[in-house]
Design a protein around this motif. Structure first.
Motif, PDB file in Angstrom:
ATOM      1  N   ARG A   1       4.155 -10.462   7.728  1.00  0.00           N
ATOM      2  CA  ARG A   1       3.728  -9.193   8.314  1.00  0.00           C
ATOM      3  C   ARG A   1       3.321  -8.186   7.240  1.00  0.00           C
ATOM      4  NH1 ARG A   1       5.005  -7.925  13.537  1.00  0.00           N
ATOM      5  NH2 ARG A   1       4.521  -5.818  14.224  1.00  0.00           N
ATOM      6  N   MET A   2       4.005  -8.189   6.114  1.00  0.00           N
ATOM      7  CA  MET A   2       3.749  -7.195   5.079  1.00  0.00           C
ATOM      8  C   MET A   2       3.336  -7.812   3.743  1.00  0.00           C
ATOM      9  SD  MET A   2       3.911  -4.104   6.130  1.00  0.00           S
ATOM     10  CE  MET A   2       4.576  -3.047   7.416  1.00  0.00           C
TER      11      MET A   2
ATOM     12  N   GLU B   1     -12.759 -10.713   8.074  1.00  0.00           N
ATOM     13  CA  GLU B   1     -13.038 -12.138   8.107  1.00  0.00           C
ATOM     14  C   GLU B   1     -11.751 -12.950   8.246  1.00  0.00           C
ATOM     15  OE1 GLU B   1     -14.318  -9.987   6.011  1.00  0.00           O
ATOM     16  OE2 GLU B   1     -16.455 -10.056   6.522  1.00  0.00           O
ATOM     17  N   ARG B   2     -10.672 -12.457   7.660  1.00  0.00           N
ATOM     18  CA  ARG B   2      -9.378 -13.140   7.750  1.00  0.00           C
ATOM     19  C   ARG B   2      -8.702 -12.922   9.101  1.00  0.00           C
ATOM     20  NH1 ARG B   2      -6.762 -14.563   2.817  1.00  0.00           N
ATOM     21  NH2 ARG B   2      -8.087 -14.204   1.005  1.00  0.00           N
ATOM     22  N   LYS B   3      -9.279 -11.998   9.890  1.00  0.00           N
ATOM     23  CA  LYS B   3      -8.753 -11.660  11.213  1.00  0.00           C
ATOM     24  C   LYS B   3      -7.303 -11.159  11.130  1.00  0.00           C
ATOM     25  CE  LYS B   3     -11.802 -14.914  13.571  1.00  0.00           C
ATOM     26  NZ  LYS B   3     -12.797 -13.870  13.913  1.00  0.00           N
ATOM     27  N   ILE B   4      -7.082 -10.247  10.191  1.00  0.00           N
ATOM     28  CA  ILE B   4      -5.790  -9.576  10.080  1.00  0.00           C
ATOM     29  C   ILE B   4      -6.012  -8.077  10.185  1.00  0.00           C
ATOM     30  CG2 ILE B   4      -4.771 -11.399   8.667  1.00  0.00           C
ATOM     31  CD1 ILE B   4      -5.226  -9.640   6.211  1.00  0.00           C
ATOM     32  N   GLY B   5      -4.970  -7.344  10.474  1.00  0.00           N
ATOM     33  CA  GLY B   5      -5.099  -5.898  10.598  1.00  0.00           C
ATOM     34  C   GLY B   5      -5.245  -5.234   9.238  1.00  0.00           C
ATOM     35  N   LYS B   6      -6.062  -4.200   9.183  1.00  0.00           N
ATOM     36  CA  LYS B   6      -6.187  -3.420   7.950  1.00  0.00           C
ATOM     37  C   LYS B   6      -4.858  -2.748   7.631  1.00  0.00           C
ATOM     38  CE  LYS B   6      -9.147   0.165   5.887  1.00  0.00           C
ATOM     39  NZ  LYS B   6     -10.276   1.092   6.162  1.00  0.00           N
ATOM     40  N   TRP B   7      -4.229  -2.185   8.665  1.00  0.00           N
ATOM     41  CA  TRP B   7      -2.898  -1.598   8.552  1.00  0.00           C
ATOM     42  C   TRP B   7      -1.954  -2.344   9.492  1.00  0.00           C
ATOM     43  CZ3 TRP B   7      -1.312   2.290   5.273  1.00  0.00           C
ATOM     44  CH2 TRP B   7      -2.314   2.978   4.582  1.00  0.00           C
ATOM     45  N   GLU B   8      -0.732  -2.492   9.079  1.00  0.00           N
ATOM     46  CA  GLU B   8       0.280  -3.142   9.905  1.00  0.00           C
ATOM     47  C   GLU B   8       1.595  -2.390   9.752  1.00  0.00           C
ATOM     48  OE1 GLU B   8       1.445  -5.466  12.774  1.00  0.00           O
ATOM     49  OE2 GLU B   8      -0.497  -5.856  11.844  1.00  0.00           O
ATOM     50  N   HIS B   9       2.285  -2.156  10.879  1.00  0.00           N
ATOM     51  CA  HIS B   9       3.569  -1.451  10.842  1.00  0.00           C
ATOM     52  C   HIS B   9       4.730  -2.437  10.842  1.00  0.00           C
ATOM     53  CE1 HIS B   9       1.035   1.905  11.671  1.00  0.00           C
ATOM     54  NE2 HIS B   9       0.878   1.621  12.951  1.00  0.00           N
ATOM     55  N   SER B  10       5.858  -1.993  10.329  1.00  0.00           N
ATOM     56  CA  SER B  10       7.057  -2.825  10.361  1.00  0.00           C
ATOM     57  C   SER B  10       7.493  -3.047  11.807  1.00  0.00           C
ATOM     58  CB  SER B  10       8.187  -2.160   9.565  1.00  0.00           C
ATOM     59  OG  SER B  10       8.426  -0.841  10.028  1.00  0.00           O
TER      60      SER B  10
ATOM     61  N   ALA C   1      -0.128  12.445   9.771  1.00  0.00           N
ATOM     62  CA  ALA C   1      -1.016  11.402  10.279  1.00  0.00           C
ATOM     63  C   ALA C   1      -0.429  10.782  11.535  1.00  0.00           C
ATOM     64  CB  ALA C   1      -1.247  10.335   9.213  1.00  0.00           C
ATOM     65  N   ILE C   2      -1.316  10.434  12.478  1.00  0.00           N
ATOM     66  CA  ILE C   2      -0.891   9.913  13.783  1.00  0.00           C
ATOM     67  C   ILE C   2      -0.976   8.383  13.858  1.00  0.00           C
ATOM     68  CG2 ILE C   2      -1.407  12.030  15.025  1.00  0.00           C
ATOM     69  CD1 ILE C   2      -4.080  10.854  15.869  1.00  0.00           C
ATOM     70  N   PHE C   3      -1.219   7.727  12.718  1.00  0.00           N
ATOM     71  CA  PHE C   3      -1.285   6.261  12.646  1.00  0.00           C
ATOM     72  C   PHE C   3      -2.401   5.705  13.535  1.00  0.00           C
ATOM     73  CE2 PHE C   3       3.209   7.496  12.074  1.00  0.00           C
ATOM     74  CZ  PHE C   3       3.412   7.046  10.778  1.00  0.00           C
ATOM     75  N   GLY C   4      -3.550   6.327  13.488  1.00  0.00           N
ATOM     76  CA  GLY C   4      -4.664   5.847  14.301  1.00  0.00           C
ATOM     77  C   GLY C   4      -5.473   6.993  14.871  1.00  0.00           C
ATOM     78  N   ARG C   5      -6.069   6.746  16.035  1.00  0.00           N
ATOM     79  CA  ARG C   5      -6.988   7.731  16.617  1.00  0.00           C
ATOM     80  C   ARG C   5      -6.445   8.388  17.877  1.00  0.00           C
ATOM     81  NH1 ARG C   5      -9.998   2.944  15.764  1.00  0.00           N
ATOM     82  NH2 ARG C   5     -11.223   3.018  13.824  1.00  0.00           N
ATOM     83  N   THR C   6      -5.200   8.056  18.247  1.00  0.00           N
ATOM     84  CA  THR C   6      -4.640   8.572  19.490  1.00  0.00           C
ATOM     85  C   THR C   6      -3.455   9.483  19.208  1.00  0.00           C
ATOM     86  OG1 THR C   6      -5.295   6.552  20.650  1.00  0.00           O
ATOM     87  CG2 THR C   6      -3.677   7.966  21.738  1.00  0.00           C
ATOM     88  N   LEU C   7      -3.498  10.672  19.766  1.00  0.00           N
ATOM     89  CA  LEU C   7      -2.383  11.613  19.683  1.00  0.00           C
ATOM     90  C   LEU C   7      -1.521  11.444  20.923  1.00  0.00           C
ATOM     91  CD1 LEU C   7      -1.025  14.095  18.287  1.00  0.00           C
ATOM     92  CD2 LEU C   7      -2.557  15.539  19.678  1.00  0.00           C
TER      93      LEU C   7
ATOM     94  N   PHE D   1       7.938   1.285   8.012  1.00  0.00           N
ATOM     95  CA  PHE D   1       6.959   1.116   6.948  1.00  0.00           C
ATOM     96  C   PHE D   1       5.592   0.818   7.568  1.00  0.00           C
ATOM     97  CE2 PHE D   1      11.090  -0.231   5.515  1.00  0.00           C
ATOM     98  CZ  PHE D   1      11.230   0.363   4.271  1.00  0.00           C
ATOM     99  N   THR D   2       4.547   1.213   6.871  1.00  0.00           N
ATOM    100  CA  THR D   2       3.208   0.804   7.253  1.00  0.00           C
ATOM    101  C   THR D   2       2.529   0.273   6.007  1.00  0.00           C
ATOM    102  OG1 THR D   2       1.160   1.461   8.385  1.00  0.00           O
ATOM    103  CG2 THR D   2       2.140   3.077   6.907  1.00  0.00           C
ATOM    104  N   GLY D   3       1.706  -0.756   6.161  1.00  0.00           N
ATOM    105  CA  GLY D   3       1.132  -1.402   4.993  1.00  0.00           C
ATOM    106  C   GLY D   3      -0.372  -1.570   5.096  1.00  0.00           C
ATOM    107  N   ARG D   4      -1.067  -1.248   4.012  1.00  0.00           N
ATOM    108  CA  ARG D   4      -2.516  -1.397   3.939  1.00  0.00           C
ATOM    109  C   ARG D   4      -2.808  -2.699   3.193  1.00  0.00           C
ATOM    110  NH1 ARG D   4      -7.759  -2.425   1.943  1.00  0.00           N
ATOM    111  NH2 ARG D   4      -9.204  -0.826   2.723  1.00  0.00           N
ATOM    112  N   THR D   5      -3.558  -3.598   3.826  1.00  0.00           N
ATOM    113  CA  THR D   5      -3.835  -4.881   3.196  1.00  0.00           C
ATOM    114  C   THR D   5      -4.630  -4.720   1.907  1.00  0.00           C
ATOM    115  OG1 THR D   5      -4.799  -7.080   3.525  1.00  0.00           O
ATOM    116  CG2 THR D   5      -5.957  -5.238   4.534  1.00  0.00           C
ATOM    117  N   LEU D   6      -4.373  -5.601   0.959  1.00  0.00           N
ATOM    118  CA  LEU D   6      -5.126  -5.629  -0.286  1.00  0.00           C
ATOM    119  C   LEU D   6      -6.329  -6.553  -0.191  1.00  0.00           C
ATOM    120  CD1 LEU D   6      -2.165  -5.702  -2.834  1.00  0.00           C
ATOM    121  CD2 LEU D   6      -3.651  -3.777  -2.285  1.00  0.00           C
ATOM    122  N   TYR D   7      -6.438  -7.267   0.932  1.00  0.00           N
ATOM    123  CA  TYR D   7      -7.605  -8.112   1.143  1.00  0.00           C
ATOM    124  C   TYR D   7      -8.773  -7.253   1.624  1.00  0.00           C
ATOM    125  CZ  TYR D   7      -4.477 -12.191   1.076  1.00  0.00           C
ATOM    126  OH  TYR D   7      -3.566 -13.151   0.721  1.00  0.00           O
TER     127      TYR D   7
END
Length: 329
Positions: A167-168, A197-206, A253-259, A186-192
């Motif tokens: 996950r992280m 193309e890898r079909k993973i999330g740019k950000w992922e939460h714990s 930050a609201i962790f996305g586009r929805t308040l 925790f929230t994590g920003r991928t280094l890929y």
């Protein structure tokens, strides 16, 4: 087999999904929390036409919609692949699961009901992590390479973990604290950079973190929100870090586009009377900004900041100061 036992078997089958796939002769690859393959029901050579969600225990056929025809759970999958009726698919799944030993379905029902009850109780609890777990994070140069000074990265205790937990893994991990400074996720920003193309999330939460009732940086920003009566609302942690770099300390930050209403409650608790909404400049961000304005205007005075392009995180520090200058900060 009654309904409860069938449901229990379905949950068990998802835990044994690799064995199920092997028995169905499915040649698959694993991508984060999905199993991907050419659709084993209708065939074809598209390698990602079929996707099994490892957490939810359901599948989807993207090319012909086989999940709509046969059912999206494990029994529907077996019905489609083996061309057998539902009852026979249930028996087939049970036989595969019992290759490791006979299953007591009645006991399995009791166990899963107990786990479900415990899970519901835990969902109502706030997960608080011990501070010492932050020692497992080590400094990484990724954010420094994007123009964030090391002192800010270290202030927020951001780092990378050597853990191979999927996950992280290979993510820059940002700790999240609540308004009382407790470490709650925790929230994590991928280094890929090829994450799409890898079909993973740019950000992922714990796991277990509930973004709807939390705001990144509320622990630090609350003091400044209370003093200024204003909060700047942006999408992600890196936007907040850029604000901090510019000497602006009332950003969250609201962790996305929805308040969400829960986030509104936090802003009220912090003392906000006015909010400045500064979501990303893309279509999705601006759509989210309009919706956030509709929700927020019932509680606060609202100002909208329109970015020319991108997000706050890509702006030069001087441009950020220019956008958010004045008494508001």
């Amino acid at each position: 087999m009654n309904r409860e036992e069938t449901k229990a078997l379905k949950i068990l089958a998802n835990h044994k999904i690799y064995k199920i796939m092997e028995a169905l002769s499915v040649d698959f690859t694993e991508r984060y929390k999905y199993i991907c393959a050419p659709c084993p029901i209708h065939g074809g050579d598209r390698q990602d036409a079929f996707s099994w969600h490892l957490d939810l225990g359901i599948y989807q056929c993207f090319t012909r919609g086989c999940h709509n025809t046969h059912g999206k759970d494990v029994f529907g999958l077996v019905c489609g692949v083996l061309e057998i009726p539902f009852i026979k698919s249930v028996n087939w799944v049970r036989e595969v699961c019992e290759q490791d030993g006979k299953i007591d379905l009645a006991a399995l029902v009791l166990e899963q009901n107990s786990q479900s009850h415990t899970h519901k109780i835990r969902q109502r609890e706030i997960i608080v992590y011990p501070e010492e777990c932050l020692s497992k994070l080590s400094y990484h140069t990724y954010l420094e390479g994007r123009g964030y000074p090391r002192d800010i990265v270290e202030k927020y205790q951001i780092g990378i973990s050597d853990s191979k937990y999927k996950r992280m893994s290979n993510r820059v991990i940002v700790p999240i604290r609540d308004i009382d400074w407790r470490l709650i996720g925790f929230t994590g920003r991928t280094l890929y950079e090829d994450w799409k193309e890898r079909k993973i999330g740019k950000w992922e939460h714990s796991q277990g973190f509930v973004k709807e009732s939390n705001l990144f940086n509320i622990h630090s920003a609350a003091k400044y929100i209370s003093e200024s009566k204003e909060a700047i609302i942006c999408e992600g942690p890196l936007d907040v870090l850029r604000l901090e770099q510019a000497g602006i300390h009332n950003g969250v930050a609201i962790f996305g586009r929805t308040l969400y209403n829960g986030q509104i409650g936090l802003l009220i608790r912090a003392g906000a009377r006015r909010v400045i909404i500064a979501l990303d400049a893309d279509v999705a961000g601006q759509t989210g900004a309009v919706k956030a304005q509709e929700l927020a205007k019932s509680f606060f005075d609202v100002e909208m900041v329109q970015l020319e392009k991108g997000d706050i995180g890509i702006l030069p520090v001087e441009k950020v100061k220019e956008l958010f200058s004045g008494e508001r900060v």
